[in-house]
Design an enzyme around this catalytic site. Structure first.
Site, PDB file in Angstrom:
ATOM      1  N   GLU A 132       0.790  -1.260   0.084  1.00 29.07           N
ATOM      2  CA  GLU A 132       0.193  -0.035  -0.124  1.00 29.07           C
ATOM      3  C   GLU A 132       1.026   1.195  -0.074  1.00 29.07           C
ATOM      4  O   GLU A 132       2.141   1.227   0.115  1.00 29.07           O
ATOM      5  CB  GLU A 132      -0.838  -0.138   1.459  1.00 29.07           C
ATOM      6  CG  GLU A 132      -1.845  -1.280   1.217  1.00 29.07           C
ATOM      7  CD  GLU A 132      -2.849  -1.216   2.649  1.00 29.07           C
ATOM      8  OE1 GLU A 132      -2.807  -0.390   3.102  1.00 29.07           O
ATOM      9  OE2 GLU A 132      -3.651  -2.046   2.446  1.00 29.07           O
ATOM     10  N   PRO A 133       0.326   2.412  -0.279  1.00 32.06           N
ATOM     11  CA  PRO A 133       1.078   3.893  -0.309  1.00 32.06           C
ATOM     12  C   PRO A 133       1.864   3.740   0.962  1.00 32.06           C
ATOM     13  O   PRO A 133       3.120   4.637   1.028  1.00 32.06           O
ATOM     14  CB  PRO A 133      -0.061   4.647  -0.449  1.00 32.06           C
ATOM     15  CG  PRO A 133      -0.999   4.092  -1.376  1.00 32.06           C
ATOM     16  CD  PRO A 133      -1.244   2.589  -0.823  1.00 32.06           C
ATOM     17  N   THR A 165       1.568  -6.112  -9.572  1.00 33.37           N
ATOM     18  CA  THR A 165       1.930  -6.516 -10.881  1.00 33.37           C
ATOM     19  C   THR A 165       0.468  -7.102 -11.392  1.00 33.37           C
ATOM     20  O   THR A 165      -0.354  -7.937 -10.811  1.00 33.37           O
ATOM     21  CB  THR A 165       2.620  -7.964 -11.042  1.00 33.37           C
ATOM     22  OG1 THR A 165       4.006  -7.321 -10.459  1.00 33.37           O
ATOM     23  CG2 THR A 165       3.039  -8.564 -12.110  1.00 33.37           C
ATOM     24  N   ARG A 267      10.074 -16.331  -2.684  1.00 30.88           N
ATOM     25  CA  ARG A 267      11.471 -15.794  -2.923  1.00 30.88           C
ATOM     26  C   ARG A 267      12.644 -16.452  -3.722  1.00 30.88           C
ATOM     27  O   ARG A 267      13.143 -15.893  -4.351  1.00 30.88           O
ATOM     28  CB  ARG A 267      11.924 -15.515  -1.190  1.00 30.88           C
ATOM     29  CG  ARG A 267      11.236 -13.995  -0.725  1.00 30.88           C
ATOM     30  CD  ARG A 267      11.510 -13.864   0.496  1.00 30.88           C
ATOM     31  NE  ARG A 267      10.927 -12.478   1.050  1.00 30.88           N
ATOM     32  CZ  ARG A 267      10.829 -12.157   2.188  1.00 30.88           C
ATOM     33  NH1 ARG A 267      10.855 -12.971   3.298  1.00 30.88           N
ATOM     34  NH2 ARG A 267      10.130 -10.944   2.647  1.00 30.88           N
ATOM     35  N   ARG A 292      35.740  -7.990 -29.091  1.00 30.72           N
ATOM     36  CA  ARG A 292      36.032  -6.583 -29.313  1.00 30.72           C
ATOM     37  C   ARG A 292      37.534  -6.632 -28.985  1.00 30.72           C
ATOM     38  O   ARG A 292      38.156  -6.804 -28.320  1.00 30.72           O
ATOM     39  CB  ARG A 292      35.438  -5.813 -27.993  1.00 30.72           C
ATOM     40  CG  ARG A 292      35.775  -4.403 -27.696  1.00 30.72           C
ATOM     41  CD  ARG A 292      35.618  -3.663 -28.999  1.00 30.72           C
ATOM     42  NE  ARG A 292      35.589  -2.139 -28.669  1.00 30.72           N
ATOM     43  CZ  ARG A 292      35.292  -1.279 -29.499  1.00 30.72           C
ATOM     44  NH1 ARG A 292      35.041  -1.275 -30.871  1.00 30.72           N
ATOM     45  NH2 ARG A 292      35.588   0.172 -29.022  1.00 30.72           N
ATOM     46  N   GLU A 388       9.007  -7.607  -3.374  1.00 31.67           N
ATOM     47  CA  GLU A 388       9.242  -8.816  -2.587  1.00 31.67           C
ATOM     48  C   GLU A 388      10.112  -9.001  -1.542  1.00 31.67           C
ATOM     49  O   GLU A 388      10.577  -9.736  -1.018  1.00 31.67           O
ATOM     50  CB  GLU A 388       9.214 -10.265  -3.320  1.00 31.67           C
ATOM     51  CG  GLU A 388       8.061 -10.312  -4.360  1.00 31.67           C
ATOM     52  CD  GLU A 388       7.901 -11.768  -4.731  1.00 31.67           C
ATOM     53  OE1 GLU A 388       7.656 -12.651  -3.467  1.00 31.67           O
ATOM     54  OE2 GLU A 388       7.733 -12.229  -5.747  1.00 31.67           O
ATOM     55  N   THR A 390      12.827  -5.868   0.337  1.00 29.91           N
ATOM     56  CA  THR A 390      14.093  -5.075  -0.031  1.00 29.91           C
ATOM     57  C   THR A 390      15.233  -5.851   0.387  1.00 29.91           C
ATOM     58  O   THR A 390      15.026  -6.749   1.302  1.00 29.91           O
ATOM     59  CB  THR A 390      14.086  -3.650   0.573  1.00 29.91           C
ATOM     60  OG1 THR A 390      13.970  -3.808   2.132  1.00 29.91           O
ATOM     61  CG2 THR A 390      12.895  -2.705  -0.201  1.00 29.91           C
ATOM     62  N   SER A 391      16.284  -5.582  -0.126  1.00 36.02           N
ATOM     63  CA  SER A 391      17.602  -6.257   0.295  1.00 36.02           C
ATOM     64  C   SER A 391      17.906  -6.089   1.808  1.00 36.02           C
ATOM     65  O   SER A 391      18.125  -6.726   2.670  1.00 36.02           O
ATOM     66  CB  SER A 391      18.706  -5.992  -0.302  1.00 36.02           C
ATOM     67  OG  SER A 391      18.714  -6.160  -1.655  1.00 36.02           O
ATOM     68  N   GLU A 392      17.493  -4.779   2.236  1.00 30.07           N
ATOM     69  CA  GLU A 392      17.631  -4.426   3.746  1.00 30.07           C
ATOM     70  C   GLU A 392      16.603  -5.431   4.788  1.00 30.07           C
ATOM     71  O   GLU A 392      16.731  -5.879   5.695  1.00 30.07           O
ATOM     72  CB  GLU A 392      17.081  -2.823   4.051  1.00 30.07           C
ATOM     73  CG  GLU A 392      18.099  -2.001   3.340  1.00 30.07           C
ATOM     74  CD  GLU A 392      18.061  -1.952   2.036  1.00 30.07           C
ATOM     75  OE1 GLU A 392      19.194  -1.385   1.193  1.00 30.07           O
ATOM     76  OE2 GLU A 392      17.185  -2.344   1.231  1.00 30.07           O
TER      77      GLU A 392
END
Length: 408
Positions: A132-133, A165, A267, A292, A388, A390-392
């Site tokens: 949610e916001p 999503t 996850r 290259r 899903e 954050t890394s924190e």
């Protein structure tokens, strides 16, 4: 169920991998740049996937229940090797399906999951609505309410969801709402909102940095009424859980939180998506470095470039091992005592960001242009340290698991 684990996938898994790799190479990749620019749901590609049996409940169920545990990670890695935005459009429905599988009754699973996918001639998508916001990582701040109308045996939902999503374009929405705000996250429950239910509408559609072929939007619920049968798990089970929560008794394994039960199951699959992006960027960079030439020799002859590629490959393989371990544990009902699911998502997501950034560096100025795909892969990778969990938040979950302390 067999607990056999092998780092060498069997013939069935390899066949699925090769099949999906072909689809990703022949169908997804050629269309990736177009749909990224259009920022629209690639319905024709979803339909093509449905016709081949890739976008279907049966396919994902087969991979989910593969006793090796690596069916879903292999599938996710190959599709996202093709392109993350299109890949998420193809697999985004599975998050809602997992929510029903994790929290619903057998009857609810049988009723709603087929409607999430539709048919090859009339494909549908589904949406899982949790954030949610003012409630992303802090799921306890969730404000969407579900109130039971006993006279009509209906639940009334009001609130606004964000970052959903397929939100608003989905046939079936699965909504996490609070039924008892005093209980915080333990007062949450999940509800199915059937197709065409009055009061549900799409809010803002987000214009995103990456995964732009995947539809992400707000979902507004204004007096949405759903039958009592749309409460996942049923009211009797909910009442029992709420009673225990009010007495301060936690349910074993922490499965009382409807949203967390879904994320916990998904996850490792999200980690596999990140690995697909990283592998794709690494392969582009490796090929570029070998062809290259600067100062009369391929740039891979320089240790600075070669060592970058060595680090990229090492991190990709390490991330895959973490994802496979967590997936094997899940399918064999092994508890994540050290938050192994969060470990896999954390490391894979950070690896995708690292590898795609290194790929851009190896390609130099070319890597910064849209003539090469690594800049898109780099944009797509950014979300994997955010959504899903954050890394924190993943680090917080892991730290709590390994310490047994209520770290904040």
């Amino acid at each position: 169920m067999s607990s056999t684990f092998s780092l060498d996938p069997g013939a069935d898994q390899l066949a699925v991998r090769d099949w999906l790799h072909g689809f990703a190479a022949d169908v997804i990749r050629p269309a990736a740049a177009e749909w990224d620019e259009r920022e629209e749901t690639p319905w024709p590609i979803i339909q093509e996937a449905a016709k081949l049996g890739i976008y279907s409940l049966d396919f994902y169920a087969q991979q989910y229940f593969d006793p090796s545990g690596v069916g879903i990670p292999i599938a996710m890695e190959e599709l996202f090797w093709g392109d993350a935005g299109i890949g998420l459009s193809i697999v985004g429905t599975t998050l809602a399906a997992v929510a029903v599988l994790a929290n619903g009754t057998d009857e609810q699973i049988g009723t709603w999951t087929p409607q999430m996918f539709g048919t090859p001639d009339d494909v549908k998508v589904a949406a899982f609505c949790s954030s949610e916001p003012d409630a992303g990582s802090d799921v306890g701040a969730l404000r969407t309410r579900a109130v039971y109308d006993e006279a009509k045996d209906e639940w009334v939902l009001n609130g606004t969801k964000t970052w959903a999503t397929n939100g608003g374009i989905a046939a079936v929405h699965v909504v996490v709402a609070s039924v008892d705000p005093d209980l915080g996250t333990r007062g949450h429950a999940s509800f199915v909102v059937p197709p065409g239910t009055p009061g549900l509408r799409q809010g803002q559609k987000f214009k995103k940095h990456g995964i732009r072929a995947s539809h992400t939007a707000e979902v507004v619920l204004d007096g949405v009424r759903v039958p009592g049968s749309c409460l996942l798990g049923g009211k009797e089970k909910l009442d029992e859980r709420l009673a225990r929560a009010r007495e301060g008794v936690k349910r074993a394994g922490g499965r009382g939180n409807a949203a967390m039960a879904t994320f916990e199951a998904s996850r490792p699959a999200v980690g596999a998506q990140a690995i697909g992006i990283a592998r794709a960027a690494y392969e582009v960079a490796l090929d570029y470095a070998k062809t290259r030439e600067q100062f009369g020799r391929p740039i891979i002859d320089n240790q600075g470039v070669a060592f970058q590629l060595a680090d990229m490959k090492t991190r990709i393989d390490a991330a895959r091992l973490l994802v496979w371990r967590a997936s094997w544990m899940a399918v064999n009902n092994q508890p994540f005592t050290a938050a192994e699911g969060s470990m896999s998502k954390l490391y894979a997501g950070e690896t995708a960001k690292f590898v795609t950034a290194q790929a851009m560096q190896i390609l130099g100025g070319n890597g910064f242009t849209r003539e090469y795909p690594v800049e898109r892969m780099h944009r797509d990778s950014a979300i994997y340290s955010i959504f899903e969990g954050t890394s924190e938040i993943q680090r917080l979950v892991i730290a709590r698991a390994i310490s047994g302390m209520p770290i904040r």
